[in-house]
Design an enzyme around this catalytic site. Sequence first.
Site, short mmCIF file in Angstrom:
data_model
loop_
_atom_site.label_atom_id
_atom_site.label_comp_id
_atom_site.label_asym_id
_atom_site.label_seq_id
_atom_site.Cartn_x
_atom_site.Cartn_y
_atom_site.Cartn_z
N ASP A 284 0.82 -1.21 0.00
CA ASP A 284 0.00 0.00 0.00
C ASP A 284 0.86 1.27 0.00
OD1 ASP A 284 -2.68 1.22 0.47
OD2 ASP A 284 -1.74 1.90 2.33
N GLU A 326 0.89 -0.36 -5.17
CA GLU A 326 -0.22 0.59 -5.19
C GLU A 326 0.42 1.98 -5.18
OE1 GLU A 326 -3.56 3.16 -3.58
OE2 GLU A 326 -1.83 2.61 -2.38
#
Length: 650
Positions: A284, A326
């Site tokens: 992330d 991401e």
Amino acid sequence: MYEQASHAMLNEILMELKPEIGNYRLRHFYTRLGANFYAIHSLFHLLYGERPDFKAQMVSLVETLAVRYMERSPPLRKSDLARERDYNWFLSQKWVGMALYCDRFADDLKGLRSRLPYLQDLGINMVHIMPILDCPPAHADGGYAVSDFFKVDARYGSTEELEALAATLKKRDMLLVLDVVVNHTSDEHEWAQRARRGEKKFQDYYYVFDDREMPDTFEETMPEVFPATAPGNFTWDEAMGKWVMTVFNNYQWDLNYRNPAVLIEMIDIILFWANKGADVLRLDAVAFLWKKIGSTCQNEREAHLLLQLMKDCCQVTAPGVLFIAEAIVAPSEVAKYFGEDAINAKECEIAYNATLMSLLWDGVATKNAMLLNLGIKHLPNKLERATWLNYVRCHDDIGLGFDDNDVRLSGYDPVQHRSFLIDYFTGRYPGSVARGVPFGANPKTGDARISGSLASLAGLETALEDQDPAAIDAAIKTIVLLHGVILSFGGIPLFYYGDAIGTLNSLEYLADPFRANDNRWLNRSNFDWDKAALRHQSGTLEQRIFSTLKKMIAMRKELSAFADFDNRQLLHVDNPNLLVFLRTDLHNARNRVLVVSNFNTEVQRLPLGALRPVGLFHQEAMRELCTGERIMVENDAVTVPPLSCCWLVD
Ligand code: GLC
């Protein structure tokens, strides 16, 4: 690569490892460590070489890799070896993913196991379960504010249940994707709590400052991620009596990777979940990993070095496990997260194709493919052994991160065009049927993004309210068109859990005080199983969307030309409403598919002039794969239906 200094260092480290490590059968571990050690040592030295404890930190890193290797189960080790041999396995067209919240889709992990038939019915064989680790209920950011990286949140089940699910998925030839939130922790994580209590060791895990001097200097160049709800990048912590860096929400403390202990902890966490059976880990917010005064603190070179280290270390212990980056950043920056100057991915094998996603939405609003064509044409080259994660919607907002130059080349003014898009998707533009809301509006910069479900943004909500069959039809066509592109583009298509049944915006979140100020929850609804059941009822909108997508997924899996070997040729056609590309199987050039997408609401002509040079339409008509219909040529052009994505073969 063999390099004396690294090799000598490796020998010293092996001597210093805990004795039990030496006694364990570590054949493959040592081969892989030997192969990757030069890179690991050099990268670690680049980042931490100046520290007096450099060598001790290196020992601790290698020990972490070895301990996690010893723990790796025999079936996972076997799968590592198989994937090493078949290293292009993830570039195949056979994979089709879906992202879902396990509680919203199926109550919990056990429930998810019993709901797998729905996914298999559609053809999904890669499941991204949104974050399920321990989070404070009040301040969770949808699971991205983790308070314990080693524990599944009791609301979803237990680690054992996750392992059982992983085993079931494996038996069904499905992949498991899990999140690792590498950039920050919750302020309730033990490290944060100990930092708060004044433990210097843990204050060093974060960016902590006594006064505003450093925060103010950082702020001069740092943009804001959530300007509307969490302005600024620092939060005063009363208990600690210090400022702490919080780039996202004020309860998400940014980790300090200038401290090697943080990197080693995170590599340990990555390997822990790899050992629990994850095939792919979604890392992330990777663009934010390194903070530097005077910069935006995004996409820094050191962030890439950290990712390379994470990859190299994962390859030593769990080489079958892939990473998804991401990184929702500018088009020119995204492909760098595969790693540069290499063939196989040096950082993440897979990256979110945020550029394509936002370009597709531009096509929906403008009803032409001008910017889409330019954006795809200028999409940076990616490595051979890396692939895109192509998606239409995800759990987050839609950013408008196009290249300004492409916007200008399309004949628009960048500022005006972005404000048109915001107006269009929030339904303020005359004639717009979209039902989104602005997200993260920043009065200082004038920027905003968009929240809303795919179906509502595509006009289905408005059409249903108006009981307008033609508008319902157009919305369904738009939903199918967008998926048609991600299924054929090259890369892994990632569906979002409600989209195959036309899920509209959900307003439930407004009743929850901890979510009410974050309108991304419009698109994170509880999956409606009654609505899903309508997919079996002929003529319902659910059936119309689901059955078409199901057919396209099945078709994609059969088309070797859709595997991702950089085998997409964008064709320039003399019609701004069309996106046309040719996909060719590199091993058998006769297997090729011409993908023609019409973003306009009117029928369009595709002049054959652009197709003949690539050997298409020399003699006969072509056939559309999903409908089976023959495509006829009239007046030297093909007729393309409104809002459609056609897959044509000779
Ligand atoms: C990622 C997630 C998003 C989250 C943010 C902070 O961008 O997708 O939902 O808010 O990271 O963790």
